[in-house]
Design a protein around this motif. Structure first.
Motif, PDB file in Angstrom:
ATOM      1  N   LYS B 171      12.636  96.353  16.413  1.00  0.00           N
ATOM      2  CA  LYS B 171      13.649  95.298  16.445  1.00  0.00           C
ATOM      3  C   LYS B 171      14.262  95.135  17.832  1.00  0.00           C
ATOM      4  CE  LYS B 171      15.177  95.202  11.631  1.00  0.00           C
ATOM      5  NZ  LYS B 171      14.984  96.574  11.108  1.00  0.00           N
ATOM      6  N   SER B 172      14.682  96.250  18.426  1.00  0.00           N
ATOM      7  CA  SER B 172      15.481  96.147  19.643  1.00  0.00           C
ATOM      8  C   SER B 172      14.604  95.980  20.875  1.00  0.00           C
ATOM      9  CB  SER B 172      16.335  97.399  19.800  1.00  0.00           C
ATOM     10  OG  SER B 172      16.845  97.477  21.109  1.00  0.00           O
ATOM     11  N   PRO B 173      14.989  95.112  21.803  1.00  0.00           N
ATOM     12  CA  PRO B 173      14.239  94.990  23.057  1.00  0.00           C
ATOM     13  C   PRO B 173      14.597  96.082  24.058  1.00  0.00           C
ATOM     14  CG  PRO B 173      16.058  93.447  23.053  1.00  0.00           C
ATOM     15  CD  PRO B 173      16.105  94.157  21.726  1.00  0.00           C
ATOM     16  N   SER B 174      15.604  96.890  23.748  1.00  0.00           N
ATOM     17  CA  SER B 174      16.112  97.848  24.733  1.00  0.00           C
ATOM     18  C   SER B 174      15.142  99.010  24.936  1.00  0.00           C
ATOM     19  CB  SER B 174      17.466  98.392  24.265  1.00  0.00           C
ATOM     20  OG  SER B 174      17.826  99.495  25.064  1.00  0.00           O
ATOM     21  N   LEU B 175      14.996  99.416  26.169  1.00  0.00           N
ATOM     22  CA  LEU B 175      14.195 100.602  26.475  1.00  0.00           C
ATOM     23  C   LEU B 175      15.079 101.779  26.864  1.00  0.00           C
ATOM     24  CD1 LEU B 175      11.267  99.014  28.524  1.00  0.00           C
ATOM     25  CD2 LEU B 175      11.451  99.393  26.061  1.00  0.00           C
ATOM     26  N   GLU B 176      16.381 101.603  26.703  1.00  0.00           N
ATOM     27  CA  GLU B 176      17.294 102.686  27.048  1.00  0.00           C
ATOM     28  C   GLU B 176      17.128 103.858  26.101  1.00  0.00           C
ATOM     29  OE1 GLU B 176      21.314 101.369  27.127  1.00  0.00           O
ATOM     30  OE2 GLU B 176      21.002 100.093  28.902  1.00  0.00           O
ATOM     31  N   LEU B 177      17.203 105.039  26.676  1.00  0.00           N
ATOM     32  CA  LEU B 177      17.110 106.248  25.864  1.00  0.00           C
ATOM     33  C   LEU B 177      18.397 107.031  26.095  1.00  0.00           C
ATOM     34  CD1 LEU B 177      15.446 107.988  24.019  1.00  0.00           C
ATOM     35  CD2 LEU B 177      14.137 108.792  25.972  1.00  0.00           C
ATOM     36  N   THR B 178      19.273 106.970  25.110  1.00  0.00           N
ATOM     37  CA  THR B 178      20.585 107.612  25.242  1.00  0.00           C
ATOM     38  C   THR B 178      20.942 108.289  23.925  1.00  0.00           C
ATOM     39  OG1 THR B 178      21.901 105.801  24.369  1.00  0.00           O
ATOM     40  CG2 THR B 178      21.314 105.683  26.717  1.00  0.00           C
ATOM     41  N   TRP B 179      22.158 108.819  23.880  1.00  0.00           N
ATOM     42  CA  TRP B 179      22.618 109.411  22.622  1.00  0.00           C
ATOM     43  C   TRP B 179      22.816 108.338  21.550  1.00  0.00           C
ATOM     44  CZ3 TRP B 179      26.271 112.191  26.365  1.00  0.00           C
ATOM     45  CH2 TRP B 179      25.711 113.400  26.773  1.00  0.00           C
ATOM     46  N   ASP B 180      22.897 107.078  21.961  1.00  0.00           N
ATOM     47  CA  ASP B 180      23.092 106.020  20.969  1.00  0.00           C
ATOM     48  C   ASP B 180      21.776 105.410  20.514  1.00  0.00           C
ATOM     49  OD1 ASP B 180      25.844 106.336  21.158  1.00  0.00           O
ATOM     50  OD2 ASP B 180      25.936 105.039  22.939  1.00  0.00           O
ATOM     51  N   THR B 181      20.681 105.865  21.082  1.00  0.00           N
ATOM     52  CA  THR B 181      19.390 105.295  20.695  1.00  0.00           C
ATOM     53  C   THR B 181      19.089 105.616  19.231  1.00  0.00           C
ATOM     54  OG1 THR B 181      18.526 105.493  22.927  1.00  0.00           O
ATOM     55  CG2 THR B 181      16.917 105.374  21.155  1.00  0.00           C
ATOM     56  N   ASP B 182      18.704 104.590  18.518  1.00  0.00           N
ATOM     57  CA  ASP B 182      18.370 104.758  17.100  1.00  0.00           C
ATOM     58  C   ASP B 182      16.928 105.251  17.011  1.00  0.00           C
ATOM     59  OD1 ASP B 182      17.667 104.490  14.461  1.00  0.00           O
ATOM     60  OD2 ASP B 182      18.829 102.647  14.178  1.00  0.00           O
ATOM     61  N   GLU B 183      16.744 106.467  16.542  1.00  0.00           N
ATOM     62  CA  GLU B 183      15.401 107.052  16.525  1.00  0.00           C
ATOM     63  C   GLU B 183      14.753 107.027  15.146  1.00  0.00           C
ATOM     64  OE1 GLU B 183      15.051 110.542  19.598  1.00  0.00           O
ATOM     65  OE2 GLU B 183      16.982 110.767  18.601  1.00  0.00           O
TER      66      GLU B 183
END
Lengths: 635, 629
Positions: B171-183
């Protein structure tokens, strides 16, 4: 000799001197320019942060260290700060310590100058040899020696930074005056003398020994006088040396258990190479146990068929022969142990279907904890004559495969009396065990052409304690003592006159300290023993901590052995578990110097670890690399 | 004799026939040993009937127990059960509630049937994924394909044309990998008439990656001999999965001993196999400084062990990307103000004064915890300028939003106290020269360092983020609130289990990462009085379930480890922590009995992928699940 010493020596830095002078001038110029620039730059930026990268001023400056010998210690300095460029291995070899492992027991004198050599410029001349057989083995051992040098040479990093002149030829002359038997036997004289001296543009190495094995040890020591200088991109050798050497103990072993987990042949060969580098002489191959039986014997192929972990986990007789051959060239006996009567398993389960009756009882019985120390259980049937017929064939084939007929290992530990009691309630299980041992000894004699081996080893156990000990023949049996060093059994066995090999569980078991691999135990033996503890254990010495107490007269301590059981170890992890700790034991058994893990021992062992790595052995590091770079600084 | 020979030839024919019928295990060599035949053994001697003297087993899946080795029986209709397997790996993949999955997913329903598949007929379809994600998703699928080939040592010889179609929806276009990333992810495998269809659906590309990892774990190799290998895939599966903790890390120290990049990448491969997501790179320490800084090349010139033991900026950049494709964030730690020495000792030479003090001081025992000593010099403004250059290099290197670790442990006040420059700096500042005064100095260092980090982060277009810091004297409950802002620092608590610090910090509202040294330090047990934790001990440990516990890490300090011993020290123990942090299994099925067969499968998987994990038991136990209690 004088000329060599001057030109090369004091030595190899002199080789680099001219280059270094130029280098120094350049570096001084560069440094001056840099400092000036930095000062200018710094003024510009005086109150603000540096936004201009320092980088533009110093690109292409790689770290380069040089080592100088001061007060008998190698000190690391930035190369720019000195006039000579000397690598760490070269400094170590030329500064104070011998760097030999194990440390020779006789007089040693070493030059402090080096000359360049090439693996391809070594030649062998056999001066005297008691037999063609010995000569053949010397030639093959020499080839292995050259392979080791070539492997070392291959580590050269291409950026050759110093020109050290042409390589010297090396002539290796070997004289063996004595035994025509090439095997490592219990009474093999392993002593050797090595002398190395320059003769015009040639180095001449003379090795004299009384056996093939002694001569091989001489080659091993010679190889330790040769090293790779990374800055020269070349092998260097000390230009002169004399070494007289002989081991303190004649049994210096490493046990590897290939039954709990299987180890491919390559790992075993590499282990043997590493043992040879440390002059250990016995590869004790605990080849079978209740978990598996990977040895496919021609005389009893059913054992591996029913007992191996799978088709990929088998040692064929060809493979065993190849290992034995390698070991022989390395001065090592291969002592194969098929443990009995306990520590047997499904390998022995095919008796009934072959019409031989029960060969073993309690095989994989549940609950296992009632019948053995770890799963799965199994014990031979001491009343079935077919068991002894099979043992005779197994023993005969092992002797034929390994060529070792003066020492044998019957196993013989951890018998469950409860297992046998279920089937033989008319006899004391201890009597059954004793009877089994005598009968096994009897078939061993038959398997060995009617002659008992000079020393047949048993693991220490209840059977090797009074009142059973007295019923064993001190002329035939030797005891491998594995109880804790403070247990009375070590003394008792020696006092009773048995030859003994020491493998104290609290010091020389390499598998200890890794916790429990089962739910129902609070730990395998432990803790982990460091190389220092292994090194410092001298149970045969009165005052030793953890020793056996007052040394008795006439004790026959044949030597010692490190034991690598493999419940929690498999291929891939072997090297780092065994090395360099076993090297520490090797020096204890070869040299047995009174001092413990002193500074010199750290430095030499660190060098030995580098040698092992050059042979492809994944030995664990002793400490951070910084400590290697700064000898003595971490002590 | 003639009769015997004829007899054995017949037998040979029969056995050969059997070989063709029954798939044999690997390493099958068609050597028939007939040695005993000619040997006259007398009437009552052992006269084994001619036989194929090759070990050969099948594995039975026993409900509630696992896979058990048993004798291969002659194939008859009666005993040809689908719960009997030629390959232990295939047995494990279908046996038990969670098959061969590691870490254990939240829920899984697996078919016990498998079919053959071949990577050549594996197709990935980006069914519903934003265009921004397609590049990385494609790279992720390449990793998966390579891992499947590795299961067969790189060569899947069993050709089958059954298409396996993997539809990926993100769904998400984001490539950010953080503590908020939905895994989290959903993974469904369906078997239709002529193909296998796999549906993967996730919020982010990282969730999709985890799904792909789980997908590979539904596939197992089956060797019919040394050279013949095929893959089998479970025909049906429904997996719903998400991690319990969002920070699942491994610390690797590359300063005490240098670890070559190839070994680091292999370690990252292992982490990916266990869905760990933070590679905490303790890249520098007082011993060495192997990280290239473009702005300050002196760090490596004076700090690297040699020209060959440096991580170039390019290599680091590449490794960050390598990790990202595997769902892992690289967190670089520049330990400071202590644990800094070699690499910082050139200040005087360049007219900057002492950037660090006590460097390589001897005797060392009163100035640091282990040789060589070294601590940054907080009295020297030039030190902060150099630090700023280093931070800028790192800020440019790491993906945004950047997570950085400032170190901050084991400051030896005695070292600073031994420097006249520092003591007089403190006096000018009005700091007492008692413990609290030095603590203020220490805190001042971190405040300045944080400000520099923030400025450099923002200068490269980033935003203020949390930074990580080790627990220390500074993070004691009576001090921490005076010095460290809970909105800026996440405290990595490495105190032993017996310490109350973790709970205290949680009560005070600090975010934490837990790494109890007496349980999760991989170097323990090899030095001093430390105790080794095997995988069971590591697995048993549970963290508090608190929103401020972001997760945990397992640490490989490298005083006694380099590339030679790395794998066996780290694996499979780190995987035990990986499952603890992803699944946090509790109660029924969370014990060792449920985990060990899956861990054995993981170990085999790691070996296939080129790692060298330690054994956790005799192989007999791996062949007889639940028998080694």
């Amino acid at each position: 000799m004088k000329w060599c010493g001057e030109a090369v020596g004091r030595g190899s830095p002199a080789y680099f001197a001219r280059v270094a002078r130029l280098r120094r001038a350049l570096l001084l110029l560069a440094a001056a320019a840099c400092t000036a620039a930095a000062l200018l730059y710094w003024r510009q930026q005086s109150d603000d942060r540096a936004t201009r990268p320092l980088h533009s001023l110093y690109t292409g400056v790689e770290p380069e260290w040089t080592w100088v010998c001061r007060n008998e210690r190698c000190e690391r300095l930035p190369a720019a700060e000195t006039s000579s460029l000397q690598s760490l291995p070269t400094c170590n070899m030329l500064c104070a310590s011998t760097q030999l492992w194990p440390q020779p027991t006789g007089p040693v004198s070493l030059a402090t100058a080096a000359v360049p050599v090439r693996a391809s410029a070594f030649t062998l001349h056999i001066v005297t040899s008691p037999s063609g057989h010995v000569s053949d083995h010397l030639e093959d051992a020499f080839s292995l020696f050259l392979e080791d040098l070539k492997a070392l040479e291959k580590n050269t990093i291409s950026d050759k930074r110093s020109d050290i002149g042409p390589a010297h030829e090396v002539l290796v002359r070997i004289s063996v005056n004595g035994s025509s038997d090439v095997r490592m036997l219990i009474d093999t004289d392993e002593s050797y003398k090595l002398s190395l001296r320059p003769k015009r543009n040639t180095l001449v190495a003379d090795i004299t020994a009384h056996s093939f094995c002694g001569a091989r040890h001489g080659l091993e020591t010679l190889s330790q006088l040769i090293w790779l200088d990374p800055y020269a991109g070349s092998l260097l050798a000390l230009e002169a040396a004399t070494v007289e050497d002989a081991p303190r103990f004649r049994y210096r072993g490493l046990l590897l258990d290939t039954a709990r987990n299987y180890f491919p042949v390559g790992e075993i060969v590499r282990t043997i190479d590493a043992m040879a580098a440390c002059k250990l002489n016995t590869f004790h191959w605990h080849i079978s146990d209740s978990q598996s039986f990977p040895l496919r014997l021609n005389s009893a192929p059913q054992l591996a068929q029913h007992g191996a972990y799978g088709p990929g986990a088998v040692y064929t007789t060809e493979e065993v022969r190849a290992i034995v051959r390698r070991a022989r060239l390395r001065g090592i006996r291969v002592l194969i142990e098929v443990d009995a009567p306990a520590h047997v398993g499904r390998a022995w389960s095919w008796g009934p279907q072959a019409g031989l009756g029960q060969l073993a009882y309690c095989v994989e019985v549940e609950p296992w904890s009632a019948y053995c120390g770890e799963p799965p259980c199994g014990q031979l049937n001491p009343r079935n004559p077919h068991v002894y017929e099979l043992l005779e064939r197994i023993y005969a084939e092992i002797i034929q495969l390994t060529g070792v007929d003066d020492i044998f290992h019957l196993g013989g530990d951890e018998v469950s009396e409860r297992c046998w009691s279920q089937y033989f309630n008319d006899t004391d299980p201890m009597d059954l065990w004793l009877d089994f041992t005598q009968r096994a000894m009897h078939v061993l004699e038959r398997a060995n052409g009617g002659k008992a081996p000079e020393m047949t080893l048993l693991w220490s156990s209840r059977l090797t304690r009074s009142p059973y000990l007295e019923r064993l023949d001190t002329k035939k049996f030797g005891i491998q003592v594995w109880g804790a060093s403070r247990w009375p059994e070590s003394r008792a066995v020696l006092d009773a006159g048995f030859r003994s090999v020491i493998s104290h569980v609290d010091v020389w078991y390499l598998d200890c300290g890794f916790g429990s691999w089962r739910d129902s135990s609070d730990g395998h033996c432990g803790p982990y023993r460091s190389w220092q503890q292994i090194y410092e254990h001298r149970p045969w010495v009165d005052e030793s901590v953890g020793g056996m107490g007052q040394v008795g007269d006439g004790w026959r301590v044949e030597g010692g052995e490190a034991c690598q059981w493999s419940e929690q170890l498999a291929a891939g992890g072997l090297d780092a578990r065994v090395w360099p700790r076993t090297a520490a034991l090797a020096e204890r058994l070869w040299s047995d110097r009174a001092e413990g893990a002193a500074a010199d021992v750290y430095l030499r062992l660190d060098t030995q670890r580098a040698r092992l790595m050059a042979r492809g052995v994944r030995a664990a590091p002793l400490w951070p690399r910084w400590c290697t770079h700064n000898p003595h600084a971490c002590l | 004799m003639v009769i015997v020979v004829i007899g054995s030839v017949n037998l040979l024919k029969f056995l050969f026939h059997e070989i063709l019928q029954v798939r044999m295990d690997w390493h099958w060599t068609l050597i028939v040993v007939l040695v005993q035949l000619a040997q006259g053994n007398g009437g009552n001697g052992v006269d084994p009937t001619p036989d194929l003297y090759e070990p050969s087993w099948v594995y039975k899946c026993e409900p509630e127990e696992g896979c058990h080795r048993s004798e291969r029986t002659k194939p008859t209709a009666a005993n040809s059960s689908f719960m009997v397997f030629d390959s232990l790996d295939v047995c494990r993949t279908v046996c038990g509630h969670f098959g061969g999955l590691w870490p254990r997913p939240v829920t899984a329903v697996l078919s016990t049937q498998t079919v053959k598949m071949h990577p050549n007929f594996l197709r990935f379809t980006l069914l519903d994924a934003p265009v921004e994600t397609s590049e990385i998703l494609v790279e992720m699928t390449h990793v998966i394909t390579a891992n499947l080939l590795a299961e067969c040592n790189g060569n899947v010889t069993e050709m089958v044309a059954t298409p396996v179609i993997v539809n990926i929806a993100v769904k998400s276009p984001s490539l950010e990998l953080t503590w908020d990333t939905d895994e989290q992810y959903l993974l469904d495998v369906e078997n239709t008439v002529d193909n296998i269809v796999v549906h993967i659906s996730a919020e982010t590309v990282y969730g999709a990656r985890h799904a792909l990892e789980s997908f590979t774990q539904l596939i197992a190799p089956e060797f019919s001999n040394q050279y013949q290998c095929g893959l089998r895939i479970v025909t049906g599966a429904k997996i719903r999965d998400r991690p319990v903790y969002k920070h699942r890390g491994l610390v690797l120290d590359t300063s005490r001993n240098f670890i070559p990049m190839v070994d680091i990448k292999r370690t990252i491969d292992g982490m990916a196999a266990t869905k760990m997501n933070v590679f905490h790179w303790h890249v520098t320490d007082s011993q060495s400084f192997p990280l290239e800084s473009r702005r300050v090349p002196q760090f490596t010139k004076y700090g690297a062990y040699s020209a060959n033991e440096i991580y170039s900026t390019e290599e680091v950049r590449e490794s960050i990307r390598y990790a990202q494709i595997r769902g892992i964030r690289v967190v670089i730690e520049i330990d400071s103000p202590a644990h800094a020495g070699n690499g910082w000792q050139w200040g005087k030479e360049y007219g900057f004064g002492d950037l660090a003090v006590c460097v390589n001081a001897r005797p060392w025992r009163h100035l640091c915890i282990e040789p060589p000593c070294g601590q940054l010099n907080p009295a020297n403004p030039a030190m902060y300028r150099v630090l700023r250059d280093l931070y800028r290099d790192i800020a440019e290197l790491v993906p945004k939003p950047a997570l950085f670790h400032v170190g901050g442990d084991e400051v030896y006040l005695g070292c600073w106290n031994s420097s006249e420059e520092i003591v007089s700096y403190m006096k000018n500042k009005g700091f007492d020269t008692d413990i609290e005064g030095f603590i203020r100095l220490w805190a001042e260092f971190h405040a300045k360092a944080l400000q520099i980090w923030d400025e450099e982060t923002m200068a490269v277009g980033g935003q203020q983020q949390h930074v990580l810091i080790w627990s220390s004297e500074l993070t004691q409950p009576n001090r921490i609130e005076n010095y460290l802002d809970k909105n800026r620092y996440v405290i990595e608590v490495w105190e032993p289990l017996s310490s109350p610090l973790l709970i205290q910090l949680l009560r005070m509202g600090y975010k934490t990462i837990s790494i109890p040294k007496d349980i999760w330090y991989l170097d323990h047990g090899f030095w001093g009085k430390t105790k080794y934790s095997n995988w069971r001990r590591m697995y048993e440990h549970v963290l508090p379930r608190d929103p401020n516990v972001l997760g945990g890490e397992v640490a490989m300090w490298s005083e006694y480890v380099d590339a030679q011993a790395l794998d066996t020290r780290v694996w499979p123990r780190a995987a035990a922590v990986g499952e603890r942090l992803w699944s946090d299994p509790r109660g029924g099925g969370g014990g060792f009995a449920g985990a060990e067969p899956r861990l054995q499968r993981l170990r085999a998987r790691l070996r296939a992928r080129g790692l060298r994990p330690d054994a956790v038991s005799p192989e007999w136990c791996a062949q007889h699940d639940a028998r080694c209690y």
